[in-house]
Design a protein around this motif. Structure first.
Motif, short mmCIF file in Angstrom:
data_model
loop_
_atom_site.label_atom_id
_atom_site.label_comp_id
_atom_site.label_asym_id
_atom_site.label_seq_id
_atom_site.Cartn_x
_atom_site.Cartn_y
_atom_site.Cartn_z
N THR A 235 45.43 -17.24 40.33
CA THR A 235 44.22 -17.79 39.56
C THR A 235 44.12 -19.35 39.43
O THR A 235 44.53 -19.75 38.90
N ALA A 236 42.55 -19.72 39.52
CA ALA A 236 42.08 -21.47 39.79
C ALA A 236 41.08 -21.71 38.95
O ALA A 236 40.16 -21.43 39.36
N GLY A 245 37.24 -24.23 40.39
CA GLY A 245 38.74 -24.47 40.66
C GLY A 245 39.76 -24.23 41.77
O GLY A 245 40.97 -24.82 41.86
N ILE A 246 39.17 -24.02 43.43
CA ILE A 246 39.99 -25.10 44.83
C ILE A 246 38.93 -25.47 44.94
O ILE A 246 37.58 -25.19 45.91
N ALA A 269 38.56 -17.37 40.92
CA ALA A 269 38.50 -18.43 41.08
C ALA A 269 37.77 -18.72 39.74
O ALA A 269 36.53 -18.09 39.89
N ILE A 277 35.04 -21.87 43.60
CA ILE A 277 35.82 -22.29 45.23
C ILE A 277 34.28 -22.77 46.25
O ILE A 277 33.65 -22.42 46.51
N ALA A 297 34.69 -14.36 42.13
CA ALA A 297 34.25 -16.25 41.51
C ALA A 297 33.77 -15.69 40.71
O ALA A 297 32.96 -14.99 41.41
#
Length: 732
Positions: A235-236, A245-246, A269, A277, A297
């Motif tokens: 989880t980002a 997030g990424i 994310a 992302i 996402a």
């Protein structure tokens, strides 16, 4: 005695050799140890084919953490480094503010395992990310247990939680889950990916302008590249402003290049102005999701997957590819596209590829394409859907019942898949191409227009604004341009090809339902607040269907055996056939049986031709029948029976170029309903039935040439047999 001496000498030699080998082994062995981050920050260096670790007790004073033997952990060789913050005695994972720096020099690989770590860092004080990835070599992070890596800052020295800034090197960071928590290798699934066993977990959280995994804030830290995730449950959550997030960091909007999620990775994310992302701004981003990965996402002003929302970009191209049986759910809650551009659109070329059995759901917001470009002024938006299942809706309406009437779709013009293109005196160069075919797998596309919205479900909405000197305002003209590939060609065929099954369904009055989305908290209290709900498409009114023949062949409800090779549609008769007469043509109307296909066919039936009448006889009277001559009587007064001449023998079968004699009484009778069209018959059959009726012709005698030819052929065969028989006898 000599034997004993020799034996003892041999034993001594062997013992000495063994001792030397043991000492040598001890001197050269690399440690394989677990290091407690609560004791101090660590530096890991991979160079010269080896890996070293240093753990600082106080780096400013140059003091090191010591091991159980009292030896300093200073540039210690260790090929298998395990980091943890779990207390061995209490089995409690304790948070620490100590940091990790990994520097892999070019041509080298660093291998580090995170096993139950909890790192929470104020980057303004630490002046680095919680985990800092450096170098042009590669770094592998193995996930075991439950791991947390979070940052906060004072809006200065804004570093990502797991920071991989291009400033520090462009090697590849791989986050994986190949091992069980005890260090044993996991089994492989049928795709060759690590599967089963324990699942390593990671929660990464950015702050303000910094990403969770990727770039920090500022011109020198925001760009990132070469991040691969192959396993684990990750989880980002990016910072509440511009952090992804990424991917890239915040202002001025960092790029996220070569981000790849694949294998047994399950990634969640979230982003705000930065993409969940992708990049902090539009342009220069590239994302690949493939090989059975699962991704959820959530974007806001930035896209869920693709471009950020800080600005329209620098004109660089963005490419997004979703393939290989991956499953993706993407949605945005403000004004970014779910998959594609952020709120300001993409001023460069934007390419989105969905292929090879991917399963994609995309939910847009506030009248923006779910998949595509919400504000195109320059460049080309290209969307290629060549395999998989795609469900897309241009808006979810509003989560707030008080304002739902403002967001019921009234006035919406965006396609679900495509682009909004703006033209004016300042810009007139944007284009959009949506290509749908079946070249990489079965293809199913369901495109929805939300609520009371209007426009094409797949294609472009072109908005042209012109300044009105009288009203001193801009007048807007909207033009909906459906994508060619979502329509039939002029000849009624599709653009999909026949390699695999393909169908496109377009809907109006799309509906969704919401449920609470429980994202974990980070050190940024505002970050998860933009994503309180997630949504599901629940239905709509089907308005149009486009399909290929392969779809029909694979549909169990359609019998294609009755179709000709070139037929694409399952034609069913509409109403009754209007039969032709001597005065006017008839016709039959057909429609494809697949619901809402929309393809119809009008088949004309030529009017009937009158049969020729019999010629009149002169005088209007029937001529008299001549009298038959009297038959001479026999002497005894009787009348002999007439003797008929012998009839020639007729072959039992008619020659190939003659009509066979019909022996049935009604063979020459044309059926009364020959010109009627049977319900559900093919259009071609209707034409044939209305124009063709062949009467059988009676045969009145033998063909003498055929009879003589048959006889001569028989004599020839007998003669040939006789010659061959004599020849065989001579030879024998």
């Amino acid at each position: 005695m000599r034997k004993n001496v020799k034996k003892q000498l041999a034993l001594r030699v062997l013992s000495t050799a063994a001792l030397v080998a043991m000492v040598s082994s001890i001197a050269t062995a690399a440690f394989a140890d677990t290091y407690d981050l609560n004791k101090g920050s660590v530096d890991i260096l991979a160079e010269g084919g080896k890996q070293y670790i240093t753990q600082w007790q106080d780096e400013s004073k140059g003091t090191y953490v010591t091991d159980d033997k009292g030896e300093n952990i200073d540039h210690r060789p260790d090929s298998d480094i395990i980091l943890t913050t779990k207390d061995k005695t209490t089995d409690e994972t304790k948070p620490t503010s100590n940091t990790v720096t990994i520097d892999a020099k070019e041509g080298n690989t660093a291998n580090v395992t995170l096993q139950d770590v909890d790192i929470r860092v104020d980057t303004t004080k630490a002046k680095s990310g919680a985990i800092e990835i450096k170098g042009d070599g590669d770094t592998n992070l193995e996930l075991n247990g439950d791991n947390t890596v979070l940052v906060e800052n004072e809006w200065s020295e804004e570093h990502a939680a797991i920071e991989k800034a291009d400033k520090y090197g462009k090697g590849t960071l791989t986050i994986k889950d190949d091992l069980n928590d005890d260090g044993s290798a996991k089994d492989k699934d049928e795709n060759g990916n690590a599967a089963g066993g324990d699942t390593g977990k990671l929660l990464a959280g950015g702050y303000h302008e910094s990403a969770a995994i990727g770039g920090g804030s500022g011109r020198d830290l925001c760009d990132t590249s070469n991040i691969t995730i192959t396993g684990g449950e990750i989880t980002a959550i990016g910072g509440n402003d511009g952090g992804c997030g990424i991917g890239g960091g915040g202002r001025p909007g960092g790029t996220g290049k070569n981000i790849c999620i694949k294998g047994n990775a399950h990634v969640t994310a979230a982003g705000a102005e930065g993409a969940a992302i992708g990049g902090g701004a539009s342009g220069g981003n590239s994302i690949t999701i493939t090989d059975h990965a699962v991704v959820d996402a959530y974007g806001a002003w930035g896209s869920a997957i693709g471009d950020g929302g800080l600005y329209s970009g620098n004109g660089s191209a963005t490419t997004i590819t979703i393939s290989g049986n991956s499953t993706v759910k993407a949605e945005t809650v403000q004004s970014g596209s779910a998959i594609g551009a952020g709120q300001h659109g993409d001023s460069g070329d934007l390419t989105i590829n969905i292929e090879e059995n991917a399963n994609v759901t995309a939910i847009g917001s506030y009248d923006g394409p779910a998949i595509g470009n919400r504000y195109g002024t320059d460049g080309t938006t290209t969307i290629n859907i060549t395999g998989g299942t795609v469900n897309a809706i241009n808006s979810f309406g509003s989560d707030d019942p008080e304002y739902s009437y403002l967001h019921d779709g009234t006035g919406d013009h965006s396609p679900a898949i495509g682009a909004k293109i703006y033209k004016s005196e300042y810009y007139d160069g944007a284009t959009c191409n949506v290509n749908i075919n079946s070249s990489t797998g079965d293809t199913v596309v369901n495109a929805y227009i939300y609520g009371k919205g209007s426009g094409t479900a797949i294609g472009s909405m072109i908005c042209t604004d012109t300044y009105n000197d009288i009203t001193q305002r801009y007048d807007y003209v909207y033009q909906n341009v459906p994508a060619d590939s979502a329509n039939y060609k002029e000849d009624g065929s599709s653009h999909f090809g026949e390699r695999n099954s393909a169908i496109v369904n377009c809907y109006n009055n799309g509906t969704v339902k919401k449920k609470e989305l429980d994202l974990p908290s980070t050190m940024d209290p505002l970050a998860p607040g933009y994503h309180k709900y997630c949504h599901t498409i629940t239905g709509g009114t089907l308005t149009k269907v486009v399909h290929n023949r392969k779809y029909m062949e694979e549909n169990p409800n359609i019998d294609t055996k009755k179709l000709e090779d070139e037929d694409l549609h399952d034609w069913q008769l509409v109403g009754k056939v209007v039969e032709p007469t001597l005065e006017k043509d008839g016709y039959a109307d057909y429609i494809c049986s697949i619901d809402k296909c929309g393809q119809t066919k009008h088949v004309p039936l030529p009017k009937l031709t009158p049969e020729p009448s019999e010629p009149d006889v002169p005088g209007g009277n029937t001529p008299d029948t001549p009298n038959k001559p009297d038959t001479p009587k026999q002497p005894d007064g009787t009348t002999p029976a007439p003797v008929a001449p012998d009839a020639p023998v007729q072959d039992s079968t008619a020659p190939a170029d003659t009509l066979a004699a019909d022996t049935t009484a009604d063979a020459a009778v044309v059926p009364a309903d020959a010109q009627n069209v049977v319900q559900d018959a093919k259009p071609e059959a209707a034409v044939a039935a209305s124009t063709a009726a062949v009467a059988a012709l009676p045969q009145t005698g033998a063909n003498w040439l055929a009879v003589v030819g048959t006889a001569l052929s028989g004599l020839f065969l007998l003669a040939a047999g006789f010659v061959l028989d004599r020849k065989n006898r001579r030879m024998n």
